[in-house]
Design a protein around this motif. Structure first.
Motif, PDB file in Angstrom:
ATOM      1  N   PRO A 272       0.805  -1.236   0.000  1.00 32.86           N
ATOM      2  CA  PRO A 272       0.000   0.000   0.000  1.00 32.86           C
ATOM      3  C   PRO A 272       0.829   1.273   0.000  1.00 32.86           C
ATOM      4  O   PRO A 272       0.423   2.287  -0.575  1.00 32.86           O
ATOM      5  N   GLU A 273       2.012   1.238   0.638  1.00 31.31           N
ATOM      6  CA  GLU A 273       2.841   2.450   0.686  1.00 31.31           C
ATOM      7  C   GLU A 273       3.217   2.929  -0.718  1.00 31.31           C
ATOM      8  O   GLU A 273       3.523   4.103  -0.919  1.00 31.31           O
ATOM      9  N   ALA A 274       3.194   2.005  -1.692  1.00 30.22           N
ATOM     10  CA  ALA A 274       3.595   2.366  -3.052  1.00 30.22           C
ATOM     11  C   ALA A 274       2.469   3.024  -3.846  1.00 30.22           C
ATOM     12  O   ALA A 274       2.721   3.567  -4.917  1.00 30.22           O
ATOM     13  N   TYR A 275       1.236   2.957  -3.318  1.00 30.82           N
ATOM     14  CA  TYR A 275       0.144   3.504  -4.124  1.00 30.82           C
ATOM     15  C   TYR A 275      -0.961   4.182  -3.314  1.00 30.82           C
ATOM     16  O   TYR A 275      -1.714   5.000  -3.847  1.00 30.82           O
ATOM     17  N   ALA A 276      -1.101   3.849  -2.016  1.00 28.64           N
ATOM     18  CA  ALA A 276      -2.222   4.393  -1.235  1.00 28.64           C
ATOM     19  C   ALA A 276      -2.041   5.881  -0.972  1.00 28.64           C
ATOM     20  O   ALA A 276      -0.927   6.414  -1.010  1.00 28.64           O
ATOM     21  N   GLN A 277      -3.161   6.552  -0.672  1.00 30.32           N
ATOM     22  CA  GLN A 277      -3.141   8.000  -0.518  1.00 30.32           C
ATOM     23  C   GLN A 277      -3.502   8.475   0.892  1.00 30.32           C
ATOM     24  O   GLN A 277      -3.644   9.661   1.127  1.00 30.32           O
ATOM     25  N   ASP A 278      -3.650   7.526   1.846  1.00 29.46           N
ATOM     26  CA  ASP A 278      -3.953   7.981   3.209  1.00 29.46           C
ATOM     27  C   ASP A 278      -2.687   8.543   3.853  1.00 29.46           C
ATOM     28  O   ASP A 278      -1.567   8.317   3.392  1.00 29.46           O
ATOM     29  N   GLU A 279      -2.862   9.279   4.931  1.00 29.76           N
ATOM     30  CA  GLU A 279      -1.771  10.056   5.528  1.00 29.76           C
ATOM     31  C   GLU A 279      -0.589   9.182   5.943  1.00 29.76           C
ATOM     32  O   GLU A 279       0.576   9.517   5.681  1.00 29.76           O
ATOM     33  N   GLU A 280      -0.858   8.031   6.599  1.00 28.49           N
ATOM     34  CA  GLU A 280       0.226   7.188   7.094  1.00 28.49           C
ATOM     35  C   GLU A 280       1.014   6.557   5.945  1.00 28.49           C
ATOM     36  O   GLU A 280       2.259   6.526   5.971  1.00 28.49           O
ATOM     37  N   ASP A 281       0.323   6.050   4.934  1.00 23.39           N
ATOM     38  CA  ASP A 281       1.018   5.449   3.793  1.00 23.39           C
ATOM     39  C   ASP A 281       1.853   6.486   3.040  1.00 23.39           C
ATOM     40  O   ASP A 281       2.962   6.189   2.585  1.00 23.39           O
ATOM     41  N   LEU A 282       1.332   7.700   2.915  1.00 22.01           N
ATOM     42  CA  LEU A 282       2.087   8.760   2.251  1.00 22.01           C
ATOM     43  C   LEU A 282       3.347   9.117   3.040  1.00 22.01           C
ATOM     44  O   LEU A 282       4.403   9.388   2.458  1.00 22.01           O
TER      45      LEU A 282
END
Length: 582
Positions: free
Chosen positions: A315-325
């Motif tokens: 998810p870190e490579a594509y998600a847009q929530d604050e923690e993943d960003l």
């Protein structure tokens, strides 16, 4: 008269005490047989052998392997070996989580230390035969085994429910099938692998890149479908996972016939030399790559070859929530300081590439973290060596070569690799070793041919692999070889990886006894001196082994006579296990 009577009384009392002690010892013996439930109690069990063996053929009805008591052969007194409790059928001695709990080792769980090797002290070591799981059956043969295994051989099915929407595995009657799915490739590993090749613009969407990509490390491999589907592209993957709460996923990999190793990115270096892999992979492997100044990512960097790739699906490579960003931002900054570049990024996956030379490292500003490793650090020292949060630069020779200097596969299997010079070996020595082992393996196969079929053998182990020429000689066979290099000898494992083969550094302190192949499921072929052959013969019935073939003595390179002795581990079950099959 009185003296004679006194002597008679003493004799009667002595006889009485002997009888009493005999009764007490008998009771203790019977009690120990009936109540041996402790992890350190090995009460003998009733054994039954199946009518067929792993390699096929009829059972000869020999009951020697199930006798208790003693046998005398020559000047050696042999005792039958007791059988461990059935609940220890999956025991892995130095990776036994129960041992950690029982001995209350003070380990840092946040650093995954409890999944690293911790061998028991001598008084807690097992001295018994590991029984097969209840109802154990001869494994399904390769290549069919890639897609299905017997459920009784690996009785852990909770992953089928936990990952039911991801197509990891499905229980179908008495079998477990593997549709090839994964957390980030629900529609199959084959399509996922082709998409990665497409992202990198490799011809025909084949990941091996015309033989230039051969060795892969799959971190947190699940049930190893990624590695299993790579094999058809002439790529061999080391599928890596710990013996964790998912009940040892590596068992699924090995039962399927896929190369795999129990291990974890924790505090110690993985047992592979530097620059072993062209490609590393993590699909939702749940690893915190930012911890401890990026030490885990730097361990991957040590293992990657110049120009090697790291594919990261998370998810870190594509998600847009604050923690993943946040994680993506910090990870991007870290790999940039490590001189990695983004080779491709699409949908859920990003692929980074490692530099070919030291140029980028030299251009970094002074004080940039992570630092370069010190000049006295040996990047190939791995057994029990702590990981280090530093970048391993290339040698002058590698820097000038601007790459590995390796031939494409399969030519690299027999082409002398550049790192031969690290051991003072010449190309002629390498070629001679390859030739000698080609002759030896042909001899082995001739000895085995009356007993085996083309699909009989799949998982092999070379317990002292040297340059890997034994495995190289098996190129035409549908097998894979785990090449083991002892930690107290020359670390030739980097030559083995340079040849496009798999292996590991290992120690025989606990698992081996005089480097005899105790515990292998099939056959172990090894050239050993005659006195070792005689030693093995005297222990074979107690181990449930059977002699299969003996080759004529030859003279080795040192002028010593050698003999090829091939033994087979028989199929046997405890009485409890056997009842499951009836």
């Amino acid at each position: 008269m009185s003296r004679g009577k006194g002597d008679g009384d003493q004799k009667k009392r002595l006889v009485t005490w002997i009888v009493v002690l005999g009764i007490i010892c008998g009771c203790v013996y019977l009690y120990s047989r009936n109540s041996g439930t402790s992890a350190l109690e090995y009460g003998s069990k009733s054994l039954r052998k199946l009518g067929s063996s792993y390699l096929g053929g009829d059972d000869d009805g020999d009951e020697a392997s199930s006798k208790s008591g003693e046998e005398v052969q020559g000047d050696v007194i042999l005792k039958s070996i007791p059988v461990c409790d059935d609940r220890h059928s999956e025991l892995i001695p130095c990776l036994d989580r129960n041992l950690i709990y029982q001995t209350r080792l003070k380990l840092d769980l946040s650093l995954m230390e409890h999944y690293e090797r911790h061998c028991p002290v001598p008084e807690r070591r097992f001295n018994c035969l590991i029984p097969p799981p209840p109802g154990y059956k001869v494994p399904i043969k390769w290549p069919k085994s890639r897609d299905e295994v017997w459920k009784v051989n690996i009785p852990h099915t909770h992953l089928a429910n936990e990952k039911s929407d991801q197509n990891w595995m499905v229980v179908k009657g008495n079998k477990i099938s593997f549709p090839g799915g994964g957390t980030h490739f629900h529609y199959g590993a084959d399509k996922y692998i082709a998409s990665i090749a497409n992202m990198l613009n490799f011809s025909n969407n084949i990941l091996n890149n015309e033989g230039r990509l051969r060795t892969v490390l799959d971190v947190g491999c699940g049930v190893a479908s990624f590695g299993g589907y790579l094999l058809s592209s002439d790529i061999i993957s080391m599928s890596l996972a710990p013996n964790d709460v998912h009940q040892n996923q590596i068992q699924f990999a090995l039962e399927r016939g896929i190369p795999a190793y129990l291990g974890v990115l924790g505090t110690k270096r993985l047992p592979y030399p530097s620059r072993s892999f062209e490609f590393a992979h993590c699909s939702r492997c749940r690893i915190d790559w930012l911890q401890r100044d990026g030490i885990l990512l730097l361990e991957l960097d040590r293992l990657l070859r110049p120009g090697g790739y790291f594919a990261y699906s998370s998810p870190e490579a594509y998600a847009q929530d604050e923690e993943d960003l946040r994680i993506w931002g910090e990870m991007s900054a870290l790999v940039e300081r490590m001189c990695w570049k983004i080779a491709a990024k699409r949908n859920q996956t990003v692929i980074w590439v490692k530099p070919l030379t030291n140029d980028c490292y030299m251009e970094r500003k002074p004080g940039t973290q992570p630092p370069l490793c010190k000049s006295d650090d040996d990047p190939d020292a791995v057994w029990g060596v702590p990981m280090k949060a530093c970048i391993t630069p290339y040698s002058d020779q590698q820097h000038k070569a601007k790459g590995t200097g390796l031939a494409p596969w399969p030519a690299r299997l027999t082409t002398p690799p550049p790192r031969l010079a690290d051991f003072g070996y010449s190309a002629e020595m390498f070629e001679k070793d390859t030739e000698v082992w080609q002759h030896r393996v042909e001899n082995y196969w001739n000895l085995l041919s009356p007993k085996i079929q083309p699909d009989t053998l799949r998982n092999l182990m070379d317990m002292k692999a040297n340059l890997g020429s034994f495995a190289a000689a098996l190129r035409s066979k549908d097998v894979w070889v785990m090449n083991v290099v002892p930690e107290d000898g020359p670390n030739t494992l980097k030559i083995i990886y340079d040849r496009g083969l798999m292996g590991s550094v290992h120690s025989c302190q606990y698992h081996c006894s005089n480097q005899l192949p105790v515990g292998l499921k099939a056959k172990k072929k090894k050239r050993i001196e005659r006195y070792v052959v005689e030693f093995v013969k005297k222990h074979m019935s107690a181990l449930h082994w059977e002699a299969v073939a003996t080759g004529d003595a030859e003279e080795n390179e040192q002028g010593e006579d050698e003999v090829v002795f091939i033994v087979q581990k028989k199929m046997w079950l405890t009485s409890k296990s056997f009842s499951v099959t009836e």
